[in-house]
Design a protein around this motif. Sequence first.
Motif, PDB file in Angstrom:
ATOM      1  N   VAL A   1       0.828  -1.214   0.000  1.00  0.00           N
ATOM      2  CA  VAL A   1       0.000   0.000   0.000  1.00  0.00           C
ATOM      3  C   VAL A   1       0.861   1.263   0.000  1.00  0.00           C
ATOM      4  O   VAL A   1       0.661   2.150  -0.846  1.00  0.00           O
ATOM      5  N   PRO A   2       1.846   1.396   0.910  1.00  0.00           N
ATOM      6  CA  PRO A   2       2.684   2.609   0.857  1.00  0.00           C
ATOM      7  C   PRO A   2       3.479   2.734  -0.453  1.00  0.00           C
ATOM      8  O   PRO A   2       3.675   3.840  -0.960  1.00  0.00           O
ATOM      9  N   VAL A   3       3.904   1.609  -1.008  1.00  0.00           N
ATOM     10  CA  VAL A   3       4.637   1.634  -2.278  1.00  0.00           C
ATOM     11  C   VAL A   3       3.716   2.113  -3.395  1.00  0.00           C
ATOM     12  O   VAL A   3       4.103   2.933  -4.230  1.00  0.00           O
ATOM     13  N   GLN A   4       2.482   1.604  -3.401  1.00  0.00           N
ATOM     14  CA  GLN A   4       1.520   2.022  -4.422  1.00  0.00           C
ATOM     15  C   GLN A   4       1.184   3.501  -4.291  1.00  0.00           C
ATOM     16  O   GLN A   4       1.008   4.187  -5.293  1.00  0.00           O
ATOM     17  N   GLU A   5       1.104   3.980  -3.060  1.00  0.00           N
ATOM     18  CA  GLU A   5       0.867   5.414  -2.858  1.00  0.00           C
ATOM     19  C   GLU A   5       2.007   6.228  -3.446  1.00  0.00           C
ATOM     20  O   GLU A   5       1.789   7.259  -4.086  1.00  0.00           O
ATOM     21  N   ARG A   6       3.228   5.775  -3.232  1.00  0.00           N
ATOM     22  CA  ARG A   6       4.401   6.493  -3.738  1.00  0.00           C
ATOM     23  C   ARG A   6       4.384   6.523  -5.265  1.00  0.00           C
ATOM     24  O   ARG A   6       4.588   7.565  -5.869  1.00  0.00           O
ATOM     25  N   THR A   7       4.146   5.392  -5.895  1.00  0.00           N
ATOM     26  CA  THR A   7       4.143   5.366  -7.363  1.00  0.00           C
ATOM     27  C   THR A   7       2.965   6.157  -7.918  1.00  0.00           C
ATOM     28  O   THR A   7       3.080   6.790  -8.962  1.00  0.00           O
ATOM     29  N   SER A   8       1.830   6.136  -7.201  1.00  0.00           N
ATOM     30  CA  SER A   8       0.674   6.913  -7.627  1.00  0.00           C
ATOM     31  C   SER A   8       0.991   8.411  -7.583  1.00  0.00           C
ATOM     32  O   SER A   8       0.635   9.164  -8.495  1.00  0.00           O
ATOM     33  N   GLU A   9       1.672   8.836  -6.523  1.00  0.00           N
ATOM     34  CA  GLU A   9       2.056  10.242  -6.399  1.00  0.00           C
ATOM     35  C   GLU A   9       3.036  10.622  -7.508  1.00  0.00           C
ATOM     36  O   GLU A   9       2.933  11.699  -8.103  1.00  0.00           O
ATOM     37  N   PHE A  10       3.970   9.759  -7.797  1.00  0.00           N
ATOM     38  CA  PHE A  10       4.941  10.006  -8.864  1.00  0.00           C
ATOM     39  C   PHE A  10       4.213  10.162 -10.207  1.00  0.00           C
ATOM     40  O   PHE A  10       4.478  11.097 -10.965  1.00  0.00           O
ATOM     41  N   ALA A  11       3.266   9.256 -10.483  1.00  0.00           N
ATOM     42  CA  ALA A  11       2.508   9.322 -11.740  1.00  0.00           C
ATOM     43  C   ALA A  11       1.649  10.585 -11.798  1.00  0.00           C
ATOM     44  O   ALA A  11       1.542  11.233 -12.841  1.00  0.00           O
ATOM     45  N   ARG A  12       1.045  10.957 -10.662  1.00  0.00           N
ATOM     46  CA  ARG A  12       0.218  12.165 -10.625  1.00  0.00           C
ATOM     47  C   ARG A  12       1.050  13.397 -10.950  1.00  0.00           C
ATOM     48  O   ARG A  12       0.641  14.238 -11.749  1.00  0.00           O
ATOM     49  N   ARG A  13       2.245  13.484 -10.382  1.00  0.00           N
ATOM     50  CA  ARG A  13       3.125  14.630 -10.648  1.00  0.00           C
ATOM     51  C   ARG A  13       3.486  14.693 -12.132  1.00  0.00           C
ATOM     52  O   ARG A  13       3.514  15.768 -12.720  1.00  0.00           O
ATOM     53  N   ARG A  14       3.762  13.551 -12.705  1.00  0.00           N
ATOM     54  CA  ARG A  14       4.114  13.519 -14.135  1.00  0.00           C
ATOM     55  C   ARG A  14       2.954  14.005 -14.995  1.00  0.00           C
ATOM     56  O   ARG A  14       3.127  14.795 -15.914  1.00  0.00           O
ATOM     57  N   VAL A  15       1.747  13.491 -14.715  1.00  0.00           N
ATOM     58  CA  VAL A  15       0.566  13.852 -15.501  1.00  0.00           C
ATOM     59  C   VAL A  15       0.244  15.336 -15.346  1.00  0.00           C
ATOM     60  O   VAL A  15      -0.124  16.011 -16.315  1.00  0.00           O
ATOM     61  N   MET A  16       0.391  15.863 -14.157  1.00  0.00           N
ATOM     62  CA  MET A  16       0.051  17.261 -13.880  1.00  0.00           C
ATOM     63  C   MET A  16       1.174  18.216 -14.298  1.00  0.00           C
ATOM     64  O   MET A  16       1.016  19.423 -14.216  1.00  0.00           O
ATOM     65  N   GLY A  17       2.285  17.685 -14.728  1.00  0.00           N
ATOM     66  CA  GLY A  17       3.388  18.519 -15.161  1.00  0.00           C
ATOM     67  C   GLY A  17       4.145  19.167 -14.015  1.00  0.00           C
ATOM     68  O   GLY A  17       4.880  20.123 -14.211  1.00  0.00           O
ATOM     69  N   GLU A  18       3.978  18.634 -12.829  1.00  0.00           N
ATOM     70  CA  GLU A  18       4.688  19.162 -11.669  1.00  0.00           C
ATOM     71  C   GLU A  18       6.124  18.662 -11.684  1.00  0.00           C
ATOM     72  O   GLU A  18       6.418  17.591 -12.222  1.00  0.00           O
ATOM     73  N   PRO A  19       7.016  19.395 -11.093  1.00  0.00           N
ATOM     74  CA  PRO A  19       8.410  18.934 -11.081  1.00  0.00           C
ATOM     75  C   PRO A  19       8.548  17.643 -10.270  1.00  0.00           C
ATOM     76  O   PRO A  19       7.858  17.446  -9.272  1.00  0.00           O
ATOM     77  N   ASP A  20       9.415  16.769 -10.778  1.00  0.00           N
ATOM     78  CA  ASP A  20       9.673  15.514 -10.074  1.00  0.00           C
ATOM     79  C   ASP A  20      10.393  15.783  -8.769  1.00  0.00           C
ATOM     80  O   ASP A  20      11.196  16.705  -8.653  1.00  0.00           O
ATOM     81  N   ILE A  21      10.098  14.956  -7.799  1.00  0.00           N
ATOM     82  CA  ILE A  21      10.837  15.003  -6.541  1.00  0.00           C
ATOM     83  C   ILE A  21      12.220  14.444  -6.836  1.00  0.00           C
ATOM     84  O   ILE A  21      12.374  13.496  -7.609  1.00  0.00           O
ATOM     85  N   GLU A  22      13.212  14.997  -6.238  1.00  0.00           N
ATOM     86  CA  GLU A  22      14.578  14.490  -6.421  1.00  0.00           C
ATOM     87  C   GLU A  22      14.632  13.065  -5.880  1.00  0.00           C
ATOM     88  O   GLU A  22      14.528  12.836  -4.677  1.00  0.00           O
ATOM     89  N   THR A  23      14.751  12.104  -6.807  1.00  0.00           N
ATOM     90  CA  THR A  23      14.681  10.691  -6.416  1.00  0.00           C
ATOM     91  C   THR A  23      15.868  10.236  -5.592  1.00  0.00           C
ATOM     92  O   THR A  23      15.796   9.209  -4.938  1.00  0.00           O
ATOM     93  N   SER A  24      16.924  10.980  -5.594  1.00  0.00           N
ATOM     94  CA  SER A  24      18.078  10.586  -4.798  1.00  0.00           C
ATOM     95  C   SER A  24      17.988  11.138  -3.378  1.00  0.00           C
ATOM     96  O   SER A  24      18.788  10.782  -2.525  1.00  0.00           O
ATOM     97  N   SER A  25      16.997  11.981  -3.120  1.00  0.00           N
ATOM     98  CA  SER A  25      16.896  12.560  -1.779  1.00  0.00           C
ATOM     99  C   SER A  25      16.471  11.500  -0.773  1.00  0.00           C
ATOM    100  O   SER A  25      15.736  10.568  -1.081  1.00  0.00           O
ATOM    101  N   ALA A  26      16.929  11.671   0.450  1.00  0.00           N
ATOM    102  CA  ALA A  26      16.595  10.728   1.522  1.00  0.00           C
ATOM    103  C   ALA A  26      15.097  10.737   1.794  1.00  0.00           C
ATOM    104  O   ALA A  26      14.499   9.705   2.102  1.00  0.00           O
ATOM    105  N   GLU A  27      14.471  11.905   1.665  1.00  0.00           N
ATOM    106  CA  GLU A  27      13.034  12.010   1.914  1.00  0.00           C
ATOM    107  C   GLU A  27      12.239  11.195   0.893  1.00  0.00           C
ATOM    108  O   GLU A  27      11.269  10.543   1.226  1.00  0.00           O
ATOM    109  N   TYR A  28      12.659  11.243  -0.367  1.00  0.00           N
ATOM    110  CA  TYR A  28      11.951  10.496  -1.411  1.00  0.00           C
ATOM    111  C   TYR A  28      12.094   8.992  -1.207  1.00  0.00           C
ATOM    112  O   TYR A  28      11.154   8.241  -1.379  1.00  0.00           O
ATOM    113  N   GLN A  29      13.274   8.544  -0.860  1.00  0.00           N
ATOM    114  CA  GLN A  29      13.529   7.118  -0.726  1.00  0.00           C
ATOM    115  C   GLN A  29      12.877   6.520   0.506  1.00  0.00           C
ATOM    116  O   GLN A  29      12.734   5.307   0.604  1.00  0.00           O
ATOM    117  N   LYS A  30      12.456   7.338   1.425  1.00  0.00           N
ATOM    118  CA  LYS A  30      11.835   6.867   2.646  1.00  0.00           C
ATOM    119  C   LYS A  30      10.361   6.586   2.378  1.00  0.00           C
ATOM    120  O   LYS A  30       9.595   7.486   2.029  1.00  0.00           O
TER     121      LYS A  30
END
Length: 186
Positions: free
Chosen positions: A96-125
Motif C-alpha cells: 500500500v505505501p509503495v503504491q501510494e508512492r508510485t501513484s504520487e509520482f505518476a500524478r506529478r508527471r501527468v500534472m506537469g509538476e516537477p519531479d521530486i529528487e529521487t536521490s533525496s533521503a526524503e523520497y527514498q523513505k
Amino acid sequence: FLTHWDGVETSSNSRVLVLGATNKPQNIDQAILRRMPRTFEVPLPSSEGRLAILNLLLKDENIDETVMDFLPSLADATPGYSGSDLKELCKAAAMVPVQERTSEFARRRVMGEPDIETSSAEYQKIRPISANDLRIGLRKVPRTGESAHLYGQSAQREQAQRERIDVDSLRQLMAVIQSLSNHKND
C-alpha cells in the motif's frame, strides 16, 4: 511426476520419504493418493496462532504504532486463514505505501509538476505500514480455504453438468433407438 516416481530405484537398505502438501485436497489425483497411503490434515491456526504468525511476519518490518494494537483484532478477524494467507495479507499491506508512492509520482508527471529528487533521503523513505494498510490487505486477500472450497464447488458443479449432459444424451439416444425399432417393426 508419477512417471519419474515409478522409475525411482533404491537399494534395499535405503529409505525414501515423499512428503506432499496442498491446500486443495479435493483436487489430488487418485493415482497420487494410491502412492501416498498416509494423509494428515493440519488444522488452520487458532486466533492465538494467527496472532503469533502476524507478529512473526511483521517483526522486522517498518510498522507504525497503530499496528501492534490492531494485531489482536486482526487475528480475531481472520478465522480460516492459513499462515500462507496471513503472509499474503501482510505483503498486500506492505504494498500500500509503495503504491501510494508510485501513484504520487505518476500524478506529478501527468500534472506537469516537477519531479521530486529521487536521490533525496526524503523520497527514498517509504512510510511505515499502518493498521489501515492491514485492513486493506484483509479486503484484498481471501482465505485459501474459502477459495479452495469455492473452487471445489465450482468443479463439482461442472462435473455434475457433464454427468447431466451424459444422462440427457443417453435418454435422447434411447429415444432414437426406440423410434428406430418401432419403424423396423412397421
